[in-house]
Design a protein around this motif. Structure first.
Motif, mmCIF file in Angstrom:
data_model
loop_
_atom_site.group_PDB
_atom_site.id
_atom_site.type_symbol
_atom_site.label_atom_id
_atom_site.label_comp_id
_atom_site.label_asym_id
_atom_site.label_seq_id
_atom_site.Cartn_x
_atom_site.Cartn_y
_atom_site.Cartn_z
ATOM 1 N N ASP A 20 6.221 68.709 44.051
ATOM 2 C CA ASP A 20 6.081 67.818 42.897
ATOM 3 C C ASP A 20 7.007 68.299 41.785
ATOM 4 O OD1 ASP A 20 5.318 66.087 40.915
ATOM 5 O OD2 ASP A 20 3.336 66.996 40.583
ATOM 6 N N ALA A 248 -1.608 72.356 43.942
ATOM 7 C CA ALA A 248 -1.691 70.886 43.881
ATOM 8 C C ALA A 248 -2.817 70.405 42.990
ATOM 9 C CB ALA A 248 -1.857 70.321 45.284
ATOM 10 N N ASN A 251 -5.982 69.138 44.759
ATOM 11 C CA ASN A 251 -5.896 68.050 45.744
ATOM 12 C C ASN A 251 -5.704 68.642 47.143
ATOM 13 O OD1 ASN A 251 -5.490 65.754 47.214
ATOM 14 N ND2 ASN A 251 -3.551 65.186 46.214
ATOM 15 N N ASP A 254 -3.015 66.919 49.348
ATOM 16 C CA ASP A 254 -1.622 66.906 48.923
ATOM 17 C C ASP A 254 -0.722 67.277 50.109
ATOM 18 O OD1 ASP A 254 0.273 67.093 46.350
ATOM 19 O OD2 ASP A 254 0.811 68.704 47.732
#
Length: 527
Positions: A20, A248, A251, A254
């Motif tokens: 990300d 993450a 999450n 993810d």
């Protein structure tokens, strides 16, 4: 973090498209927490830096000399070397603690031992008690120093792993800088401890040595355990929670977390398949492990035998040899050198994954060779002709030499998981042996040969340049298991390529990884 990721060629990471990049890490609360945890582990190195600098400072205190009957000769040498002897004594035990109880438990154990040892050192009333306490400091430091860099490697976010592991040794200078600052204050008759007529003039600096360990004892509970270690103990659920929370924002689904988790489990399964026996003999059983062993031992000795410790431990004697005899001037130069080294090392650590470790190491060894030759020439000119300009140039050459020495970045990622703790133990053992040798041999040789002793290091540095060109591999932007393929060859590479295809469904794109083959890795190694 990554287990055997997709085999890639060049600088392309198999997980790069899963990361990300929508916002920088400093805007992510959990990434900030993770990096604070890593910072807490990094300060392990400051204890060692403080210790080496403190012993030089204590020798100048009349109160310390009076307390221990003015130790000299062999006894003074033992006082300097005993900490490293204690470290060597702990090496047979540290990997079993790190692999058996966990990385975090090993750091905690080391910190507790160092706290106890520092109390004994501060309370010492005889030279024997002081030596015993310093032995115990080295013994505890081994447990913490063997586990802390491993844990950093195994919890760091993938894009930050390289800089984080490279920064570990740079914190040695923070400890040294703290002590140099303390020494300056110690010499100050108003604010320092020098003017204290009692033994507290040396007990206070001794007590300060426990500060990093005390901080770790109280805060280690907030550091996550290694997901790799958790998986190796069958605690997969906990490992997944750690990865999800820090990589993450919690999450569990993810893509990066799923990818990392599956790769870690696959790496451990694979390592167990190919290494039923992960004892000490594993380092000599396969060509790949022998290559790892050769590099580890060489880098350990290079880090201490490049002439740097001749300057670091006996700079005052060298200054005396070139006519700089004022203690305040010597201390000021030494303090500036430590700050300079710290800045250079931090910058190099942050750039290691942008430039690559191999280019940094090559530049480092060539630069050291050039400026050591110039140091030798300046030292010889002053010794033979009394040339004051050469003496001043000698100081400049020291700074330039250290500028190149500090840009090299040692790589702690060349070991597969089952051998990692034992490998760091071998590395640290070689490091300590080289240090002990330095502490005893360098002053004797320097006194006997003078500037001619520098010629020994000229030859040794030339050998280092040749070795680095021939044997050092580049691990830039590779995961731990991609690096393993470079050492272990076709079988490992083939397995990784096959496993990448199996896990291709985890990623958003799969074509690049499916096309990667073992031949690509093997061909790259040949090149």
């Amino acid at each position: 973090m990554g287990g055997p990721a997709a085999v890639t060629v060049g600088d392309v990471q198999g997980y790069a498209h899963l990361i990300d990049r929508s916002k920088p890490w400093w805007k992510n609360t959990r990434m900030i927490k993770l990096n604070l945890c890593i910072a807490l582990l990094l300060i392990t190195s400051t204890t060692n830096g403080y210790d080496g600098s403190m012993m030089n400072g204590l020798q100048s205190l009349p109160q310390w000399n009076d307390a221990f009957n003015h130790p000299g000769g062999g006894k003074l040498g033992l006082l300097s070397a005993i900490q490293n002897i204690g470290s060597v004594a702990a090496y047979p035990f540290s990997p079993y603690v790190s692999d058996g109880l966990g990385r975090r438990a090993a750091v905690l154990l080391g910190a507790v031992i160092m706290c106890v040892a520092t109390v004994l050192q501060t309370a010492s009333h005889s030279v024997g008690m002081f030596i015993g306490a310093r032995f115990l400091i080295g013994f505890g430091l081994t447990f913490a120093a063997a586990a802390a860099p491993v844990l950093i490697t195994e919890i760091a976010y993938p894009t930050q792993r390289g800089p984080a592991t490279s920064l570990y040794n740079t914190l040695w200078f923070l400890g040294s800088i703290i002590d140099r600052t303390a020494q300056i204050l110690t010499r100050d008759q108003t604010f320092g401890t020098f003017h204290i007529p009692t033994s507290w003039s040396w007990r206070i600096p001794s007590a300060i040595q426990a500060l990093p360990s005390v901080i770790q004892v109280f805060l280690i509970w907030f550091i996550p355990e290694s997901p790799r270690w958790l998986c190796s103990k069958g605690r997969d659920e906990q490992a997944l929670r750690v990865l999800a929370y820090y990589h993450a924002n919690g999450n569990r689904n993810d893509p990066l977390v799923e990818y990392e988790f599956e790769e870690i489990r696959a790496a451990i399964r694979f390592d167990r398949e190919v290494a039923a026996n992960v004892g000490w003999l594993s380092f000599v059983k396969t060509p790949g492990n022998r290559r790892r062993l050769r590099i580890m031992i060489a880098i350990a000795f290079f880090s201490q035998w490049s002439g740097n410790n001749l300057i670091a431990y006996y700079m005052n004697k060298i200054f005396d040899s070139i006519g700089i005899t004022d203690p305040t001037t010597q201390l000021l130069i030494n303090g500036c050198l430590n700050i300079y080294n710290f800045i250079i090392a931090v910058v190099a650590g942050l750039l290691c994954d942008k430039i690559g470790r191999r280019p940094l190491f090559i530049a480092s060894t060539i630069g050291m060779f050039v400026f050591w030759v110039l140091q030798t020439a300046c030292f010889a000119l002053y010794s033979v002709n009394g040339n004051v300009t050469a003496a001043h140039a000698f100081i400049a050459m020291i700074f330039l030499f250290y500028g190149f020495y500090r840009i090299h970045a040692s790589d702690r990622r060349i070991l597969p998981f089952p051998l990692r703790a034992k490998g760091f133990t071998i590395f640290n053992f070689a490091l300590s042996i080289s240090l002990i040798f330095n502490q005893y041999v360098n002053p004797i040789a320097l006194q006997a040969l003078g500037w001619k002793y520098y010629l020994v290091y000229v030859c040794w540095l030339a050998f280092e340049v040749c070795f680095i060109f021939r044997f050092l591999v580049e691990t830039k932007n590779r995961t731990l298991e991609e690096t393993a393929a470079l050492f272990d060859g076709e079988d490992t590479a083939a397995h990784l390529a096959e496993h990448a295809a199996v896990n291709a469904g985890i990623a958003d794109t799969r074509s690049d990884r499916e096309k990667a083959s073992s031949e690509d890795i093997i061909e790259e190694v040949k090149i």
